[in-house]
Scaffold this motif. Sequence first.
Motif: not given
Length: 206
Positions: A182-190
């Motif tokens: 699963s993805a572990d980064m939020t959109f803001n972190e990306i």
Amino acid sequence: MKILSPRALRALGRFNAAYPWDHNAHYHRWILRQLPRRFGLALDVGSGSGDLARLLSGRADAVQAVDSDPVITAQAQKLIPSGLPVTFSVTDAIADFPAGPYDVITCVATIHHLPFAQALIRFRRHLAPGGTLVIVGLCRAETTVDHLLGAVAIPTNAAMGWLKNKGRPSPRPVSMTAPTRSADMTFNEIIREARDILPGARLRRR
């Protein structure tokens, strides 16, 4: 925040198995609209069944397609029409990144499997001056808006599966055998990491 109970998730999983559709292919036409009409060498990272690589070959002089899954890569290799300028290979996109430079690099639903910053640095290093990098990725839901969008996507996804299969259960295609995560980064972190490594990059929700 859990949108569905385990029982509902199992039921949804059975429905999606009966009415499958390729989420990644949904973005292929959008990706092509971001690219020049003609270009030289292209690289598709996480090429899977090879659908996008074959589409890129209609505009490119040559396409290098890489994936870590040997089963799906072998299947993609068998589907190449004679004379199509596409090469598929089983490659670790970080340890053995194919040397460029590339006029176009695409990466669909793959970057969350890779060390994010390392992957972007390699893409930048192997992208030709003036080249185009297009990434379609996943993010971890964090905000209320994220969870609302996820809730809206559940019935929409089911409806798309029903429509794509014209209401008839369909056998699933050959699936990926490599481990998934699963993805572990939020959109803001990306956004923060991408703008540090790729100044001027445009990021948007799709």
